[in-house]
Design a protein around this motif. Structure first.
Motif, PDB file in Angstrom:
ATOM      1  N   LEU A  88       0.834  -1.211   0.000  1.00  0.00           N
ATOM      2  CA  LEU A  88       0.000   0.000   0.000  1.00  0.00           C
ATOM      3  C   LEU A  88       0.867   1.258   0.000  1.00  0.00           C
ATOM      4  O   LEU A  88       0.584   2.211  -0.731  1.00  0.00           O
ATOM      5  N   ALA A  89       1.924   1.241   0.800  1.00  0.00           N
ATOM      6  CA  ALA A  89       2.816   2.395   0.864  1.00  0.00           C
ATOM      7  C   ALA A  89       3.515   2.615  -0.473  1.00  0.00           C
ATOM      8  O   ALA A  89       3.601   3.743  -0.967  1.00  0.00           O
ATOM      9  N   LEU A  90       3.996   1.536  -1.069  1.00  0.00           N
ATOM     10  CA  LEU A  90       4.672   1.649  -2.366  1.00  0.00           C
ATOM     11  C   LEU A  90       3.697   2.075  -3.462  1.00  0.00           C
ATOM     12  O   LEU A  90       4.060   2.847  -4.351  1.00  0.00           O
ATOM     13  N   ALA A  91       2.454   1.600  -3.387  1.00  0.00           N
ATOM     14  CA  ALA A  91       1.444   2.005  -4.374  1.00  0.00           C
ATOM     15  C   ALA A  91       1.163   3.507  -4.254  1.00  0.00           C
ATOM     16  O   ALA A  91       1.011   4.197  -5.270  1.00  0.00           O
ATOM     17  N   ARG A  92       1.111   4.013  -3.020  1.00  0.00           N
ATOM     18  CA  ARG A  92       0.902   5.453  -2.830  1.00  0.00           C
ATOM     19  C   ARG A  92       2.065   6.236  -3.443  1.00  0.00           C
ATOM     20  O   ARG A  92       1.866   7.238  -4.120  1.00  0.00           O
ATOM     21  N   GLN A  98       3.501   9.029 -10.510  1.00  0.00           N
ATOM     22  CA  GLN A  98       2.826   8.943 -11.808  1.00  0.00           C
ATOM     23  C   GLN A  98       1.979  10.187 -12.067  1.00  0.00           C
ATOM     24  O   GLN A  98       1.916  10.678 -13.194  1.00  0.00           O
ATOM     25  N   LYS A  99       1.362  10.718 -11.016  1.00  0.00           N
ATOM     26  CA  LYS A  99       0.504  11.896 -11.152  1.00  0.00           C
ATOM     27  C   LYS A  99       1.281  13.202 -10.957  1.00  0.00           C
ATOM     28  O   LYS A  99       0.675  14.265 -10.919  1.00  0.00           O
ATOM     29  N   ASN A 100       2.592  13.107 -10.810  1.00  0.00           N
ATOM     30  CA  ASN A 100       3.436  14.278 -10.524  1.00  0.00           C
ATOM     31  C   ASN A 100       2.985  15.009  -9.266  1.00  0.00           C
ATOM     32  O   ASN A 100       3.096  16.222  -9.167  1.00  0.00           O
ATOM     33  N   ASN A 101       2.501  14.260  -8.300  1.00  0.00           N
ATOM     34  CA  ASN A 101       2.100  14.803  -7.010  1.00  0.00           C
ATOM     35  C   ASN A 101       3.182  14.387  -6.013  1.00  0.00           C
ATOM     36  O   ASN A 101       3.116  13.307  -5.424  1.00  0.00           O
ATOM     37  N   LEU A 102       4.183  15.242  -5.869  1.00  0.00           N
ATOM     38  CA  LEU A 102       5.337  14.872  -5.058  1.00  0.00           C
ATOM     39  C   LEU A 102       5.005  14.798  -3.578  1.00  0.00           C
ATOM     40  O   LEU A 102       5.653  14.063  -2.831  1.00  0.00           O
ATOM     41  N   GLN A 103       3.985  15.513  -3.135  1.00  0.00           N
ATOM     42  CA  GLN A 103       3.575  15.426  -1.738  1.00  0.00           C
ATOM     43  C   GLN A 103       3.029  14.027  -1.440  1.00  0.00           C
ATOM     44  O   GLN A 103       3.377  13.416  -0.430  1.00  0.00           O
ATOM     45  N   LEU A 104       2.196  13.508  -2.319  1.00  0.00           N
ATOM     46  CA  LEU A 104       1.662  12.155  -2.165  1.00  0.00           C
ATOM     47  C   LEU A 104       2.782  11.124  -2.263  1.00  0.00           C
ATOM     48  O   LEU A 104       2.843  10.172  -1.476  1.00  0.00           O
ATOM     49  N   ALA A 105       3.686  11.325  -3.214  1.00  0.00           N
ATOM     50  CA  ALA A 105       4.813  10.404  -3.371  1.00  0.00           C
ATOM     51  C   ALA A 105       5.683  10.394  -2.121  1.00  0.00           C
ATOM     52  O   ALA A 105       6.085   9.333  -1.638  1.00  0.00           O
ATOM     53  N   ARG A 106       5.968  11.575  -1.579  1.00  0.00           N
ATOM     54  CA  ARG A 106       6.806  11.672  -0.373  1.00  0.00           C
ATOM     55  C   ARG A 106       6.158  10.938   0.792  1.00  0.00           C
ATOM     56  O   ARG A 106       6.821  10.229   1.531  1.00  0.00           O
ATOM     57  N   SER A 107       4.831  11.088   0.943  1.00  0.00           N
ATOM     58  CA  SER A 107       4.177  10.405   2.071  1.00  0.00           C
ATOM     59  C   SER A 107       4.241   8.885   1.890  1.00  0.00           C
ATOM     60  O   SER A 107       4.464   8.158   2.856  1.00  0.00           O
ATOM     61  N   SER A 110       7.922   7.808   2.557  1.00  0.00           N
ATOM     62  CA  SER A 110       8.213   7.883   4.001  1.00  0.00           C
ATOM     63  C   SER A 110       7.547   6.736   4.745  1.00  0.00           C
ATOM     64  O   SER A 110       8.143   6.133   5.643  1.00  0.00           O
ATOM     65  N   TRP A 111       6.318   6.449   4.372  1.00  0.00           N
ATOM     66  CA  TRP A 111       5.593   5.342   4.999  1.00  0.00           C
ATOM     67  C   TRP A 111       6.318   4.026   4.735  1.00  0.00           C
ATOM     68  O   TRP A 111       6.547   3.232   5.647  1.00  0.00           O
ATOM     69  N   ALA A 112       6.695   3.791   3.476  1.00  0.00           N
ATOM     70  CA  ALA A 112       7.377   2.539   3.126  1.00  0.00           C
ATOM     71  C   ALA A 112       8.701   2.411   3.877  1.00  0.00           C
ATOM     72  O   ALA A 112       9.025   1.340   4.407  1.00  0.00           O
ATOM     73  N   LEU A 113       9.453   3.492   3.951  1.00  0.00           N
ATOM     74  CA  LEU A 113      10.751   3.431   4.640  1.00  0.00           C
ATOM     75  C   LEU A 113      10.583   3.287   6.149  1.00  0.00           C
ATOM     76  O   LEU A 113      11.460   2.747   6.818  1.00  0.00           O
ATOM     77  N   SER A 114       9.457   3.761   6.691  1.00  0.00           N
ATOM     78  CA  SER A 114       9.219   3.552   8.125  1.00  0.00           C
ATOM     79  C   SER A 114       8.891   2.087   8.403  1.00  0.00           C
ATOM     80  O   SER A 114       9.172   1.580   9.483  1.00  0.00           O
ATOM     81  N   LEU A 115       8.300   1.423   7.427  1.00  0.00           N
ATOM     82  CA  LEU A 115       7.985   0.004   7.578  1.00  0.00           C
ATOM     83  C   LEU A 115       9.215  -0.874   7.363  1.00  0.00           C
ATOM     84  O   LEU A 115       9.404  -1.879   8.041  1.00  0.00           O
ATOM     85  N   GLN A 116      10.043  -0.482   6.384  1.00  0.00           N
ATOM     86  CA  GLN A 116      11.218  -1.284   6.029  1.00  0.00           C
ATOM     87  C   GLN A 116      12.295  -0.332   5.499  1.00  0.00           C
ATOM     88  O   GLN A 116      12.343  -0.043   4.300  1.00  0.00           O
ATOM     89  N   PRO A 117      13.168   0.157   6.390  1.00  0.00           N
ATOM     90  CA  PRO A 117      14.149   1.189   6.016  1.00  0.00           C
ATOM     91  C   PRO A 117      15.101   0.812   4.881  1.00  0.00           C
ATOM     92  O   PRO A 117      15.610   1.687   4.203  1.00  0.00           O
ATOM     93  N   ASP A 118      15.324  -0.472   4.659  1.00  0.00           N
ATOM     94  CA  ASP A 118      16.281  -0.876   3.633  1.00  0.00           C
ATOM     95  C   ASP A 118      15.606  -1.444   2.386  1.00  0.00           C
ATOM     96  O   ASP A 118      16.247  -2.111   1.577  1.00  0.00           O
ATOM     97  N   ASN A 119      14.322  -1.145   2.195  1.00  0.00           N
ATOM     98  CA  ASN A 119      13.602  -1.666   1.040  1.00  0.00           C
ATOM     99  C   ASN A 119      14.172  -1.057  -0.243  1.00  0.00           C
ATOM    100  O   ASN A 119      14.173   0.171  -0.404  1.00  0.00           O
ATOM    101  N   PRO A 120      14.688  -1.879  -1.155  1.00  0.00           N
ATOM    102  CA  PRO A 120      15.348  -1.343  -2.350  1.00  0.00           C
ATOM    103  C   PRO A 120      14.414  -0.528  -3.250  1.00  0.00           C
ATOM    104  O   PRO A 120      14.822   0.483  -3.814  1.00  0.00           O
TER     105      PRO A 120
END
Length: 181
Positions: A88-92, A98-107, A110-120
């Motif tokens: 879900l985090a990676l999909a966000r 994809q939508k050039n919405n960098l605020q959504l991409a950043r969230s 950040s969510w994905a890295l909080s779940l798994q900091p070393d996710n490639p």
């Protein structure tokens, strides 16, 4: 008299908001980290009687080893939850890029890295995001420069370039709107 009342109202707002923020931070930290107890066995002894008189030193702190009967903390449940939330985090993050919405991409990143900091994949997406943010910032800087020079068309073009890179940029939206007036 009105100026004093406005200042008092502003001060009250800041104090109430600050105390609300402090309350939230304290409760947020308390909810995230559940308390754990560690069982210990054994005897703590002191060697004070066997040592010659010396200048006072810091007391030794006994170390405790976990009891062999104590169950290890269950991180399996949180790992399972992280595994379910990661897509879900990676999909966000992908959706935001994809939508050039960098605020959504950043969230999402950040969510994905909080779940798994070393996710490639999350780390790769972060590099893409940083690259796009640098390009947006350069376009915004050019737009600001045009505003200072009172060149409305230049400001509008650079603000629109920034918006094409980041549709969530409020600053670019504001510059574009003001330059058309």
């Amino acid at each position: 008299m009105k100026k004093g009342a406005v200042l008092m109202l502003a001060a009250a707002f800041v104090l109430i908001g600050g105390s609300g923020l402090l309350y939230w931070i304290q409760n947020h930290d308390a909810q995230e980290e559940p308390t754990r107890s560690i069982a210990a066995r054994g005897t703590v002894t002191s060697n004070d009687l066997n040592q010659p008189a010396q200048a006072p030193t810091m007391p030794q702190v006994p170390t405790f080893a976990p009891s062999p009967e104590a169950p290890p903390p269950s991180d399996k449940a949180s790992a399972d939850k992280n595994q379910k939330l990661m897509p879900l985090a990676l999909a966000r993050a992908h959706d935001g890029l994809q939508k050039n919405n960098l605020q959504l991409a950043r969230s999402g990143i950040s969510w994905a890295l909080s779940l798994q900091p070393d996710n490639p994949e999350a780390l790769r997406l972060k590099q893409d995001l940083l690259s796009r943010e640098r390009a947006r910032n350069a376009a915004l800087q050019a737009a600001r420069s045009c505003v200072v020079q009172e060149r409305a068309m230049c400001a509008w073009q650079n603000a629109n370039t920034a918006l094409s890179i980041d549709s969530s940029s409020n600053e670019a939206k504001g510059i574009a709107a003001r330059s058309m007036q």
